[in-house]
Design an enzyme around this catalytic site. Structure first.
Site, PDB file in Angstrom:
ATOM      1  N   LYS A 199       0.812   3.965  -2.708  1.00  0.00           N
ATOM      2  CA  LYS A 199       0.421   5.426  -2.531  1.00  0.00           C
ATOM      3  C   LYS A 199       1.571   6.475  -2.760  1.00  0.00           C
ATOM      4  O   LYS A 199       1.264   7.663  -3.139  1.00  0.00           O
ATOM      5  CB  LYS A 199      -0.125   5.564  -1.142  1.00  0.00           C
ATOM      6  CG  LYS A 199      -1.447   4.844  -0.630  1.00  0.00           C
ATOM      7  CD  LYS A 199      -2.426   5.234  -1.861  1.00  0.00           C
ATOM      8  CE  LYS A 199      -3.698   4.994  -1.066  1.00  0.00           C
ATOM      9  NZ  LYS A 199      -4.875   5.464  -2.378  1.00  0.00           N
ATOM     10  N   TYR A 227       0.856  -1.397   0.037  1.00  0.00           N
ATOM     11  CA  TYR A 227      -0.023  -0.078   0.049  1.00  0.00           C
ATOM     12  C   TYR A 227       0.886   1.280   0.164  1.00  0.00           C
ATOM     13  O   TYR A 227       0.635   1.995  -0.638  1.00  0.00           O
ATOM     14  CB  TYR A 227      -1.060   0.168   1.250  1.00  0.00           C
ATOM     15  CG  TYR A 227      -2.045   1.060   1.306  1.00  0.00           C
ATOM     16  CD1 TYR A 227      -3.102   0.997   0.811  1.00  0.00           C
ATOM     17  CD2 TYR A 227      -1.638   2.186   2.405  1.00  0.00           C
ATOM     18  CE1 TYR A 227      -3.999   2.053   0.907  1.00  0.00           C
ATOM     19  CE2 TYR A 227      -2.489   3.111   2.671  1.00  0.00           C
ATOM     20  CZ  TYR A 227      -3.852   3.284   1.795  1.00  0.00           C
ATOM     21  OH  TYR A 227      -4.641   4.034   1.729  1.00  0.00           O
TER      22      TYR A 227
HETATM   23  P1  NAP Z   1     -13.292   1.959   1.822  1.00  0.00           P
HETATM   24  O1  NAP Z   1     -14.355   2.567   2.668  1.00  0.00           O
HETATM   25  O2  NAP Z   1     -12.651   0.783   1.723  1.00  0.00           O
HETATM   26  O3  NAP Z   1     -14.097   2.446   0.540  1.00  0.00           O
HETATM   27  C1  NAP Z   1     -13.163   1.790  -0.771  1.00  0.00           C
HETATM   28  C2  NAP Z   1     -14.264   1.707  -1.960  1.00  0.00           C
HETATM   29  O4  NAP Z   1     -13.530   1.517  -2.925  1.00  0.00           O
HETATM   30  C3  NAP Z   1     -15.127   0.654  -1.739  1.00  0.00           C
HETATM   31  O5  NAP Z   1     -16.507   1.061  -2.011  1.00  0.00           O
HETATM   32  C4  NAP Z   1     -14.537  -0.294  -2.669  1.00  0.00           C
HETATM   33  O6  NAP Z   1     -15.692  -1.201  -3.129  1.00  0.00           O
HETATM   34  C5  NAP Z   1     -14.157   0.273  -3.947  1.00  0.00           C
HETATM   35  N1  NAP Z   1     -13.183  -0.352  -4.633  1.00  0.00           N
HETATM   36  C6  NAP Z   1     -12.182  -1.417  -4.275  1.00  0.00           C
HETATM   37  N2  NAP Z   1     -11.610  -1.943  -5.303  1.00  0.00           N
HETATM   38  C7  NAP Z   1     -12.184  -1.450  -6.282  1.00  0.00           C
HETATM   39  C8  NAP Z   1     -11.936  -1.540  -7.677  1.00  0.00           C
HETATM   40  N3  NAP Z   1     -11.123  -2.354  -8.232  1.00  0.00           N
HETATM   41  N4  NAP Z   1     -12.659  -0.878  -8.660  1.00  0.00           N
HETATM   42  C9  NAP Z   1     -13.729  -0.035  -8.226  1.00  0.00           C
HETATM   43  N5  NAP Z   1     -13.868   0.225  -6.850  1.00  0.00           N
HETATM   44  C10 NAP Z   1     -13.370  -0.552  -5.827  1.00  0.00           C
HETATM   45  O7  NAP Z   1     -12.132   3.017   1.767  1.00  0.00           O
HETATM   46  P2  NAP Z   1     -11.951   4.661   2.054  1.00  0.00           P
HETATM   47  O8  NAP Z   1     -11.424   4.735   3.402  1.00  0.00           O
HETATM   48  O9  NAP Z   1     -13.053   5.626   1.714  1.00  0.00           O
HETATM   49  O10 NAP Z   1     -10.539   4.823   1.286  1.00  0.00           O
HETATM   50  C11 NAP Z   1     -10.890   5.622  -0.114  1.00  0.00           C
HETATM   51  C12 NAP Z   1      -9.507   6.098  -0.513  1.00  0.00           C
HETATM   52  O11 NAP Z   1      -8.662   6.593   0.351  1.00  0.00           O
HETATM   53  C13 NAP Z   1      -8.611   4.792  -0.677  1.00  0.00           C
HETATM   54  O12 NAP Z   1      -7.853   4.857  -1.990  1.00  0.00           O
HETATM   55  C14 NAP Z   1      -7.629   4.585   0.281  1.00  0.00           C
HETATM   56  O13 NAP Z   1      -6.550   3.969   0.232  1.00  0.00           O
HETATM   57  C15 NAP Z   1      -7.479   6.351   0.642  1.00  0.00           C
HETATM   58  N6  NAP Z   1      -7.058   6.622   2.022  1.00  0.00           N
HETATM   59  C16 NAP Z   1      -7.800   6.308   3.130  1.00  0.00           C
HETATM   60  C17 NAP Z   1      -7.413   6.503   4.477  1.00  0.00           C
HETATM   61  C18 NAP Z   1      -8.395   6.202   5.456  1.00  0.00           C
HETATM   62  O14 NAP Z   1      -7.931   6.370   6.584  1.00  0.00           O
HETATM   63  N7  NAP Z   1      -9.503   5.658   5.355  1.00  0.00           N
HETATM   64  C19 NAP Z   1      -6.375   7.108   4.735  1.00  0.00           C
HETATM   65  C20 NAP Z   1      -5.465   7.560   3.538  1.00  0.00           C
HETATM   66  C21 NAP Z   1      -5.877   6.939   2.109  1.00  0.00           C
HETATM   67  P3  NAP Z   1     -15.855  -2.800  -2.268  1.00  0.00           P
HETATM   68  O15 NAP Z   1     -16.748  -2.554  -1.123  1.00  0.00           O
HETATM   69  O16 NAP Z   1     -16.914  -3.644  -3.439  1.00  0.00           O
HETATM   70  O17 NAP Z   1     -14.645  -3.236  -1.920  1.00  0.00           O
END
Ligand code: NAP
Length: 249
Positions: free
Chosen positions: A154, A150
């Protein structure tokens, strides 16, 4: 006419908040996720607030699915000029236990996914002489134990973003990355579950390390994406904005 935005991973979490925010900003939004039906709530909330949105199902790591998805957006909403590469997964493990499949999966969704989506959309931006590309990085890009895959993905998003800024700037297209810290979503909830800590306790422990003494919420990230996706941000390109309650980065 409403500008058209595509937000990937928009079924929940940060992507759903970004989709709602861009719609509130006046854009017509294609909420894209693996499962089209999973975007129903995001779309319903936008439409009930008076906005325009459609749900699109596609795996961002599959080229033909991505191309068909973007064709659908063009046909139903018009050519997209805003793209938010947000879809993401985690497959955490210490390096010595990390399998090749978990490396490939994470690279496939974050890096190849951002590449394929951007490639499919950028021609429409160039034609319009206007575009805003915002991709989700993370504080993990600076290194995070248990996240070799990851963190590499990133950090890769940051290099990808800076290169897009160099290549596409002359066409009126900006590219920037947003790097969140701890945001309350199912992703962080699943990390708490994996390490066997109750989510509330996990958030309390995170809060103690964050200078503003609170965890982040999807709306915090959506606010920054909204700025970078706005017309007024046209002189900001190739940047990484950390949304982490402190200067980490
Ligand atoms: P999340 O709640 O897990 O949501 C991610 C979404 O992406 C889910 O709806 C998932 O669908 C979808 N997804 C996964 N694989 C996919 C694919 N191959 N094609 C299309 N959609 C796909 O994550 P989040 O926390 O909102 O994170 C969103 C972004 O922010 C990510 O890039 C993450 O790495 C980044 N981020 C998050 C955090 C944090 O603390 N939460 C911090 C830094 C960066 P499914 O449910 O079907 O799997």
């Amino acid at each position: 006419m409403e500008r058209v935005a595509v937000v990937t991973g928009a079924a929940r979490g940060i992507g759903a908040a970004v989709a709602r925010r861009l719609a509130a900003d006046g854009m017509a939004v294609a909420a894209l996720d693996l499962d089209e039906a999973a975007c129903a709530d995001t779309v319903a909330r936008i439409v009930s607030a008076g906005g325009t949105a459609i749900a699109v199902g596609a795996d961002v790591s599959e080229a033909d699915r991505v191309e068909r998805a973007v064709e659908r957006v063009v046909a139903e909403l018009g050519p997209p000029v805003v793209l938010v590469n947000n879809a993401g997964i985690i497959r955490d493990n210490l390096l010595f236990k990390m399998g090749e499949e978990d490396w490939d999966l994470v690279m496939g969704v974050h890096l190849k996914g951002a590449f394929l989506m951007t490639k499919a959309v950028q021609g429409h931006m160039v034609d319009a002489g206007y575009g805003r590309i915002v991709s989700l990085s993370s504080t993990s890009a600076l290194g995070n134990r248990g996240q070799a895959n990851y963190a590499a993905a990133k950090a890769g998003i940051q290099g990808f973003t800076k290169t897009l800024a160099l290549e596409l700037g002359r066409f009126g297209v900006t590219a920037n990355a947003v790097a969140p810290g701890f945001i309350v979503t199912e992703m962080t909830a699943s990390t708490a579950a994996r390490v066997g800590v109750e989510f509330e306790e996990f958030q309390r422990a995170a809060t103690a390390q964050i200078p503003v003494r609170r965890v982040g919420y999807p709306e915090d990230v959506a606010h920054t994406v909204s700025f970078l996706a706005s017309e007024g941000a046209g002189f900001v390109s190739g940047q990484v904005i950390y949304v982490a309650g402190g200067p980490r980065g």
